[in-house]
Motif scaffolding. Structure first.
Motif, PDB file in Angstrom:
ATOM      1  N   PHE A   1      -0.520   5.646   3.394  1.00  0.00           N
ATOM      2  CA  PHE A   1      -0.641   6.720   4.385  1.00  0.00           C
ATOM      3  C   PHE A   1      -1.884   7.556   4.124  1.00  0.00           C
ATOM      4  O   PHE A   1      -2.652   7.854   5.044  1.00  0.00           O
ATOM      5  CB  PHE A   1       0.608   7.610   4.350  1.00  0.00           C
ATOM      6  CG  PHE A   1       0.617   8.683   5.404  1.00  0.00           C
ATOM      7  CD1 PHE A   1       1.104   8.414   6.673  1.00  0.00           C
ATOM      8  CD2 PHE A   1       0.139   9.956   5.124  1.00  0.00           C
ATOM      9  CE1 PHE A   1       1.101   9.405   7.662  1.00  0.00           C
ATOM     10  CE2 PHE A   1       0.134  10.946   6.097  1.00  0.00           C
ATOM     11  CZ  PHE A   1       0.618  10.670   7.363  1.00  0.00           C
TER      12      PHE A   1
ATOM     13  N   LEU B   1       5.573   7.240  13.089  1.00  0.00           N
ATOM     14  CA  LEU B   1       4.534   7.118  12.066  1.00  0.00           C
ATOM     15  C   LEU B   1       3.147   7.150  12.710  1.00  0.00           C
ATOM     16  O   LEU B   1       2.214   7.762  12.166  1.00  0.00           O
ATOM     17  CB  LEU B   1       4.712   5.827  11.267  1.00  0.00           C
ATOM     18  CG  LEU B   1       3.697   5.587  10.144  1.00  0.00           C
ATOM     19  CD1 LEU B   1       3.708   6.740   9.143  1.00  0.00           C
ATOM     20  CD2 LEU B   1       3.976   4.270   9.427  1.00  0.00           C
TER      21      LEU B   1
ATOM     22  N   LEU C   1       1.127  -0.200   6.452  1.00  0.00           N
ATOM     23  CA  LEU C   1       1.838   0.913   7.075  1.00  0.00           C
ATOM     24  C   LEU C   1       2.631   0.410   8.279  1.00  0.00           C
ATOM     25  O   LEU C   1       2.101  -0.321   9.113  1.00  0.00           O
ATOM     26  CB  LEU C   1       0.857   1.998   7.518  1.00  0.00           C
ATOM     27  CG  LEU C   1       0.389   2.973   6.440  1.00  0.00           C
ATOM     28  CD1 LEU C   1      -0.665   3.920   7.006  1.00  0.00           C
ATOM     29  CD2 LEU C   1       1.548   3.766   5.873  1.00  0.00           C
TER      30      LEU C   1
ATOM     31  N   LEU D   1       0.276   9.793  11.767  1.00  0.00           N
ATOM     32  CA  LEU D   1      -1.080   9.373  11.405  1.00  0.00           C
ATOM     33  C   LEU D   1      -2.118  10.044  12.298  1.00  0.00           C
ATOM     34  O   LEU D   1      -3.158  10.518  11.825  1.00  0.00           O
ATOM     35  CB  LEU D   1      -1.207   7.849  11.525  1.00  0.00           C
ATOM     36  CG  LEU D   1      -0.538   7.002  10.447  1.00  0.00           C
ATOM     37  CD1 LEU D   1      -0.454   5.549  10.890  1.00  0.00           C
ATOM     38  CD2 LEU D   1      -1.317   7.102   9.136  1.00  0.00           C
TER      39      LEU D   1
END
Length: 222
Positions: free
Chosen positions: A84, A17, A164, A21
């Motif tokens: 996100f 993740l 997140l 990002l």
């Protein structure tokens, strides 16, 4: 150690993740860097003014506050963003403001003779930027862009505060469930360093590739 092994798949998901990002935010930041950087060089005062307002606002306010505003305040105004999306917009817009100054500075550093040659050939503004200024400015942009990319990767840790499950968020989960502090945070330090090393290697490769094509000496990212 058994507990860390048990949570390792979760750490890998957090690392993935973080990479998502970073890459998504980097694309947004790159686009904004060129749009705002070129707008700052516009011959129209109102275009320069709008670009300057954007630049000063995002450079002069906290990225964390920007992220909180997008995630918690915008829904009150009728616009709801996913964690996100709020994270990548805040990170991309924030780093894009710094990147725009890299673009502007690199273009302005192109020699005066090159500009005069383009004028003597009756190039339009688009042709001057497309064929003369930007191609010569890009090699100078790569090293500072590489440094900004590393800063962007580190900035993504802030997204853990808007729920997140990035590396930092996962480390906090492990700490809360196991009361272990040293192990999870030591592991994510190593993971962040590994991701940063890959990003540095990528930017060095891009710089070397451009330098070889143009017959220049490459400059490594510090």
């Amino acid at each position: 150690m058994d507990i860390i092994i048990e949570f390792f798949p979760l750490l890998l998901k957090g690392a993935w993740l973080t990479v998502q990002l970073t890459v998504t935010s980097a694309v947004i930041a790159l686009v904004i860097s060129f749009v705002v950087g070129l707008a700052r060089l516009s011959r129209h005062w109102w275009v320069r003014a709008l670009a300057t307002v954007y630049l000063e606002f995002f450079r002069g306010t906290s990225a964390l506050v920007q992220m909180f505003f997008m995630f918690y305040v915008l829904p009150l105004l009728g616009l709801t963003l996913s964690p996100f999306l709020a994270g990548v917009i805040a990170c991309g817009f924030n780093l894009g403001s710094y990147g725009s100054e890299v673009v502007r500075g690199a273009i302005q550093s192109v020699g005066k003779g090159q500009r005069e040659a383009a004028h003597s050939l009756n190039y339009t503004t688009y042709q001057r930027y497309r064929y003369v200024l930007i191609p010569q400015a890009v090699p100078m942009m790569i090293p500072p862009f590489g440094n900004l990319l590393i800063e962007l990767m580190k900035l993504t840790a802030v997204t853990s505060l808007i729920t997140l499950s990035d590396l930092t968020f996962v480390a906090q989960i492990i700490r809360g469930q196991t009361a272990m502090t040293l192990e999870p945070f030591l592991i994510i330090l190593v993971m962040y360093f590994a991701i940063a090393s890959v990003l540095v290697g990528f930017t060095d490769w891009v710089a070397s590739s451009i330098a070889k094509r143009r017959g220049l000496t490459s400059v490594k990212v510090n």
